[in-house]
Design a protein around this motif. Sequence first.
Motif, PDB file in Angstrom:
ATOM      1  N   LEU A 161      -0.820  17.257   3.491  1.00  0.00           N
ATOM      2  CA  LEU A 161      -1.063  15.990   2.817  1.00  0.00           C
ATOM      3  C   LEU A 161      -0.995  16.142   1.310  1.00  0.00           C
ATOM      4  O   LEU A 161      -1.303  17.191   0.764  1.00  0.00           O
ATOM      5  CB  LEU A 161      -2.439  15.440   3.230  1.00  0.00           C
ATOM      6  N   LYS A 162      -0.593  15.069   0.668  1.00  0.00           N
ATOM      7  CA  LYS A 162      -0.482  15.038  -0.791  1.00  0.00           C
ATOM      8  C   LYS A 162      -1.878  14.807  -1.382  1.00  0.00           C
ATOM      9  O   LYS A 162      -2.589  13.912  -0.949  1.00  0.00           O
ATOM     10  CB  LYS A 162       0.469  13.900  -1.181  1.00  0.00           C
ATOM     11  N   ARG A 163      -2.244  15.581  -2.362  1.00  0.00           N
ATOM     12  CA  ARG A 163      -3.580  15.466  -2.922  1.00  0.00           C
ATOM     13  C   ARG A 163      -3.672  14.405  -4.016  1.00  0.00           C
ATOM     14  O   ARG A 163      -4.652  13.679  -4.089  1.00  0.00           O
ATOM     15  CB  ARG A 163      -4.050  16.813  -3.472  1.00  0.00           C
ATOM     16  N   GLY A 164      -2.695  14.274  -4.860  1.00  0.00           N
ATOM     17  CA  GLY A 164      -2.713  13.409  -6.039  1.00  0.00           C
ATOM     18  C   GLY A 164      -3.433  12.089  -5.876  1.00  0.00           C
ATOM     19  O   GLY A 164      -4.635  11.977  -6.093  1.00  0.00           O
ATOM     20  N   GLU A 165      -2.697  11.047  -5.512  1.00  0.00           N
ATOM     21  CA  GLU A 165      -3.256   9.719  -5.406  1.00  0.00           C
ATOM     22  C   GLU A 165      -4.333   9.636  -4.334  1.00  0.00           C
ATOM     23  O   GLU A 165      -5.300   8.894  -4.466  1.00  0.00           O
ATOM     24  CB  GLU A 165      -2.159   8.679  -5.099  1.00  0.00           C
ATOM     25  N   SER A 166      -4.165  10.381  -3.258  1.00  0.00           N
ATOM     26  CA  SER A 166      -5.121  10.328  -2.156  1.00  0.00           C
ATOM     27  C   SER A 166      -6.533  10.696  -2.589  1.00  0.00           C
ATOM     28  O   SER A 166      -7.501  10.247  -1.996  1.00  0.00           O
ATOM     29  CB  SER A 166      -4.693  11.277  -1.031  1.00  0.00           C
ATOM     30  N   HIS A 167      -6.647  11.520  -3.601  1.00  0.00           N
ATOM     31  CA  HIS A 167      -7.959  11.974  -4.064  1.00  0.00           C
ATOM     32  C   HIS A 167      -8.732  10.848  -4.744  1.00  0.00           C
ATOM     33  O   HIS A 167      -9.953  10.870  -4.794  1.00  0.00           O
ATOM     34  CB  HIS A 167      -7.780  13.169  -5.016  1.00  0.00           C
ATOM     35  N   ASN A 168      -8.045   9.847  -5.260  1.00  0.00           N
ATOM     36  CA  ASN A 168      -8.640   8.738  -5.998  1.00  0.00           C
ATOM     37  C   ASN A 168      -9.180   7.680  -5.033  1.00  0.00           C
ATOM     38  O   ASN A 168      -8.416   7.030  -4.329  1.00  0.00           O
ATOM     39  CB  ASN A 168      -7.581   8.141  -6.927  1.00  0.00           C
ATOM     40  N   ALA A 169     -10.489   7.480  -5.013  1.00  0.00           N
ATOM     41  CA  ALA A 169     -11.112   6.527  -4.088  1.00  0.00           C
ATOM     42  C   ALA A 169     -10.614   5.104  -4.293  1.00  0.00           C
ATOM     43  O   ALA A 169     -10.571   4.320  -3.348  1.00  0.00           O
ATOM     44  CB  ALA A 169     -12.628   6.564  -4.243  1.00  0.00           C
ATOM     45  N   VAL A 170     -10.239   4.742  -5.506  1.00  0.00           N
ATOM     46  CA  VAL A 170      -9.811   3.368  -5.792  1.00  0.00           C
ATOM     47  C   VAL A 170      -8.292   3.266  -5.951  1.00  0.00           C
ATOM     48  O   VAL A 170      -7.776   2.344  -6.569  1.00  0.00           O
ATOM     49  CB  VAL A 170     -10.546   2.786  -7.026  1.00  0.00           C
ATOM     50  N   CYS A 171      -7.583   4.198  -5.358  1.00  0.00           N
ATOM     51  CA  CYS A 171      -6.123   4.221  -5.442  1.00  0.00           C
ATOM     52  C   CYS A 171      -5.506   2.930  -4.911  1.00  0.00           C
ATOM     53  O   CYS A 171      -5.934   2.388  -3.890  1.00  0.00           O
ATOM     54  CB  CYS A 171      -5.591   5.404  -4.635  1.00  0.00           C
ATOM     55  N   PHE A 172      -4.503   2.439  -5.598  1.00  0.00           N
ATOM     56  CA  PHE A 172      -3.712   1.280  -5.179  1.00  0.00           C
ATOM     57  C   PHE A 172      -2.668   1.777  -4.190  1.00  0.00           C
ATOM     58  O   PHE A 172      -1.904   2.684  -4.488  1.00  0.00           O
ATOM     59  CB  PHE A 172      -3.032   0.681  -6.422  1.00  0.00           C
ATOM     60  N   TRP A 173      -2.649   1.192  -3.011  1.00  0.00           N
ATOM     61  CA  TRP A 173      -1.662   1.530  -1.987  1.00  0.00           C
ATOM     62  C   TRP A 173      -0.764   0.320  -1.782  1.00  0.00           C
ATOM     63  O   TRP A 173      -1.251  -0.771  -1.488  1.00  0.00           O
ATOM     64  CB  TRP A 173      -2.352   1.891  -0.670  1.00  0.00           C
ATOM     65  N   TYR A 174       0.547   0.513  -1.932  1.00  0.00           N
ATOM     66  CA  TYR A 174       1.473  -0.584  -1.675  1.00  0.00           C
ATOM     67  C   TYR A 174       1.324  -1.034  -0.226  1.00  0.00           C
ATOM     68  O   TYR A 174       1.148  -0.209   0.669  1.00  0.00           O
ATOM     69  CB  TYR A 174       2.919  -0.155  -1.929  1.00  0.00           C
ATOM     70  N   LEU A 175       1.415  -2.340  -0.005  1.00  0.00           N
ATOM     71  CA  LEU A 175       1.396  -2.832   1.369  1.00  0.00           C
ATOM     72  C   LEU A 175       2.586  -2.250   2.122  1.00  0.00           C
ATOM     73  O   LEU A 175       3.654  -2.038   1.540  1.00  0.00           O
ATOM     74  CB  LEU A 175       1.463  -4.360   1.390  1.00  0.00           C
ATOM     75  N   PRO A 176       2.418  -1.981   3.415  1.00  0.00           N
ATOM     76  CA  PRO A 176       3.512  -1.401   4.189  1.00  0.00           C
ATOM     77  C   PRO A 176       4.780  -2.252   4.114  1.00  0.00           C
ATOM     78  O   PRO A 176       4.722  -3.482   4.087  1.00  0.00           O
ATOM     79  CB  PRO A 176       2.958  -1.388   5.611  1.00  0.00           C
ATOM     80  N   THR A 177       5.902  -1.571   4.085  1.00  0.00           N
ATOM     81  CA  THR A 177       7.203  -2.225   4.026  1.00  0.00           C
ATOM     82  C   THR A 177       8.192  -1.449   4.888  1.00  0.00           C
ATOM     83  O   THR A 177       7.961  -0.285   5.203  1.00  0.00           O
ATOM     84  CB  THR A 177       7.685  -2.317   2.558  1.00  0.00           C
ATOM     85  N   VAL A 178       9.266  -2.085   5.245  1.00  0.00           N
ATOM     86  CA  VAL A 178      10.289  -1.417   6.039  1.00  0.00           C
ATOM     87  C   VAL A 178      11.052  -0.451   5.132  1.00  0.00           C
ATOM     88  O   VAL A 178      11.596  -0.860   4.114  1.00  0.00           O
ATOM     89  CB  VAL A 178      11.256  -2.441   6.682  1.00  0.00           C
ATOM     90  N   PRO A 179      11.087   0.843   5.467  1.00  0.00           N
ATOM     91  CA  PRO A 179      11.822   1.807   4.650  1.00  0.00           C
ATOM     92  C   PRO A 179      13.321   1.506   4.653  1.00  0.00           C
ATOM     93  O   PRO A 179      13.859   1.033   5.646  1.00  0.00           O
ATOM     94  CB  PRO A 179      11.552   3.158   5.325  1.00  0.00           C
ATOM     95  N   LEU A 180      13.999   1.796   3.559  1.00  0.00           N
ATOM     96  CA  LEU A 180      15.449   1.613   3.499  1.00  0.00           C
ATOM     97  C   LEU A 180      16.117   2.646   4.404  1.00  0.00           C
ATOM     98  O   LEU A 180      15.825   3.833   4.309  1.00  0.00           O
ATOM     99  CB  LEU A 180      15.956   1.792   2.070  1.00  0.00           C
ATOM    100  N   GLY A 181      16.948   2.211   5.290  1.00  0.00           N
ATOM    101  CA  GLY A 181      17.709   3.120   6.138  1.00  0.00           C
ATOM    102  C   GLY A 181      16.916   3.769   7.263  1.00  0.00           C
ATOM    103  O   GLY A 181      17.383   4.717   7.877  1.00  0.00           O
ATOM    104  N   ALA A 182      15.699   3.287   7.518  1.00  0.00           N
ATOM    105  CA  ALA A 182      14.885   3.861   8.593  1.00  0.00           C
ATOM    106  C   ALA A 182      13.970   2.771   9.143  1.00  0.00           C
ATOM    107  O   ALA A 182      13.616   1.840   8.426  1.00  0.00           O
ATOM    108  CB  ALA A 182      14.053   5.025   8.072  1.00  0.00           C
TER     109      ALA A 182
END
Length: 186
Positions: A161-182
């Motif tokens: 897992l990625k530590r960066g943003e995940s470590h921040n309790a108030v991190c902004f997470w983009y709403l789920p979207t359909v990935p390009l090409g997948a």
Amino acid sequence: PRRTEMGRRERDGDVVSDPAPCSITITHWANVLTTRTPREETYPSWDALVTALTTPLSAYQGEHVHPGITFCTFRTGHRCKEDCSGVSVIALEHDAGTVTLEEAWAFLDNLGVRALLYTSKSHAPGNPRWRLLILPDRPVTVDERAELFGWLWEALAPLQLKRGESHNAVCFWYLPTVPLGAPFAF
């Protein structure tokens, strides 16, 4: 294990229910630049949150435009750690492209972790990228979340897992979207 429907998994022919109903409040933001005037939304159960997050927006709208969420509430509506009044879901992400959703599900199932996994906008065949949401038994404080995060970080190390943003309790997470090409998957 495989997903069969919202909040349920199937293992060896038996349906295993995920968490018991509980209310979960998250905060919606117009975009990443917005740090005030959010909209809180309370979901009556884990299944209701899973339904909302597994219905992705059709396309990513751009870094400064796409709406997002934080998995916490705020005393005065200002997105900062000091204003956080409670964290309802712990969010982590895998951006290394080395662990598939199926491998992650199998690992989490063996640990007995109740979670939601879904692909992120940068997911592609052969380069898996996904988010992991874990529901604590109750909303936690920022300090309790930090302790849980440390424990999860070690326990889930094989998921890379990625530590960066995940470590921040108030991190902004983009709403789920359909990935390009997948396809979008959860």
